[in-house]
Design a protein around this motif. Sequence first.
Motif, PDB file in Angstrom:
ATOM      1  N   MET A   1       6.250   5.643  -4.926  1.00  0.00           N
ATOM      2  CA  MET A   1       6.109   6.308  -4.160  1.00  0.00           C
ATOM      3  C   MET A   1       5.470   5.872  -2.964  1.00  0.00           C
ATOM      4  O   MET A   1       6.090   6.411  -1.483  1.00  0.00           O
ATOM      5  CB  MET A   1       5.148   7.640  -4.524  1.00  0.00           C
ATOM      6  N   ALA A   2       4.556   4.923  -2.862  1.00  0.00           N
ATOM      7  CA  ALA A   2       4.052   4.245  -1.701  1.00  0.00           C
ATOM      8  C   ALA A   2       4.964   3.542  -0.784  1.00  0.00           C
ATOM      9  O   ALA A   2       5.110   3.488   0.343  1.00  0.00           O
ATOM     10  CB  ALA A   2       2.815   3.567  -2.193  1.00  0.00           C
ATOM     11  N   ASN A   3       6.075   2.808  -1.749  1.00  0.00           N
ATOM     12  CA  ASN A   3       6.979   2.055  -1.003  1.00  0.00           C
ATOM     13  C   ASN A   3       7.838   2.964  -0.018  1.00  0.00           C
ATOM     14  O   ASN A   3       8.368   2.491   0.812  1.00  0.00           O
ATOM     15  CB  ASN A   3       7.861   1.321  -2.133  1.00  0.00           C
ATOM     16  N   ILE A   4       8.132   4.200  -0.721  1.00  0.00           N
ATOM     17  CA  ILE A   4       9.152   5.135   0.145  1.00  0.00           C
ATOM     18  C   ILE A   4       8.409   5.606   1.387  1.00  0.00           C
ATOM     19  O   ILE A   4       9.017   5.686   2.499  1.00  0.00           O
ATOM     20  CB  ILE A   4       9.596   6.251  -0.955  1.00  0.00           C
ATOM     21  N   ILE A   5       7.169   5.685   1.091  1.00  0.00           N
ATOM     22  CA  ILE A   5       6.566   6.219   2.511  1.00  0.00           C
ATOM     23  C   ILE A   5       6.236   5.221   3.407  1.00  0.00           C
ATOM     24  O   ILE A   5       6.518   5.400   4.716  1.00  0.00           O
ATOM     25  CB  ILE A   5       5.030   6.762   2.140  1.00  0.00           C
ATOM     26  N   VAL A   6       6.004   3.931   3.007  1.00  0.00           N
ATOM     27  CA  VAL A   6       6.071   2.711   4.076  1.00  0.00           C
ATOM     28  C   VAL A   6       7.214   2.641   4.651  1.00  0.00           C
ATOM     29  O   VAL A   6       7.322   2.190   5.704  1.00  0.00           O
ATOM     30  CB  VAL A   6       5.418   1.595   3.156  1.00  0.00           C
ATOM     31  N   SER A   7       8.382   2.557   4.018  1.00  0.00           N
ATOM     32  CA  SER A   7       9.764   2.329   4.307  1.00  0.00           C
ATOM     33  C   SER A   7      10.141   3.420   5.163  1.00  0.00           C
ATOM     34  O   SER A   7      10.820   3.006   6.241  1.00  0.00           O
ATOM     35  CB  SER A   7      10.706   2.138   3.205  1.00  0.00           C
ATOM     36  N   LEU A   8       9.940   4.578   5.070  1.00  0.00           N
ATOM     37  CA  LEU A   8      10.307   5.790   6.000  1.00  0.00           C
ATOM     38  C   LEU A   8       9.168   5.482   7.212  1.00  0.00           C
ATOM     39  O   LEU A   8       9.804   5.677   8.516  1.00  0.00           O
ATOM     40  CB  LEU A   8       9.682   7.183   5.196  1.00  0.00           C
ATOM     41  N   VAL A   9       7.820   5.132   7.356  1.00  0.00           N
ATOM     42  CA  VAL A   9       7.449   4.884   8.446  1.00  0.00           C
ATOM     43  C   VAL A   9       7.791   3.741   9.297  1.00  0.00           C
ATOM     44  O   VAL A   9       7.892   3.985  10.706  1.00  0.00           O
ATOM     45  CB  VAL A   9       5.689   4.606   8.167  1.00  0.00           C
TER      46      VAL A   9
END
Length: 62
Positions: A1-9
Motif C-alpha cells: 500500500m505504501a508503494n502505491i502511495i509513493v508512486s502516485l505522489v
Amino acid sequence: MANIIVSLVITLIVVLAISKIVSEKRKGSTCIGCSESGKCSAAKSAKKAALIDQKIEIKQVI
C-alpha cells in the motif's frame, strides 16, 4: 500500500512539472524558472531570432 502511495505522489509531481513547462512555453517563455527573468543573453537572442523569422518572406518563382 505504501508503494502505491509513493508512486502516485511521484507521478503527481512529474505531471505537475510537465504541465508547468508546457504552460510556460505556450506563453513564450524562453527560460523557465530563470532567475534573470528573461533579461539574460539567451532571451535576447531568442527574441532576435523570432523577429528575423517574422521578416523572412517566401516568394514563388515562376
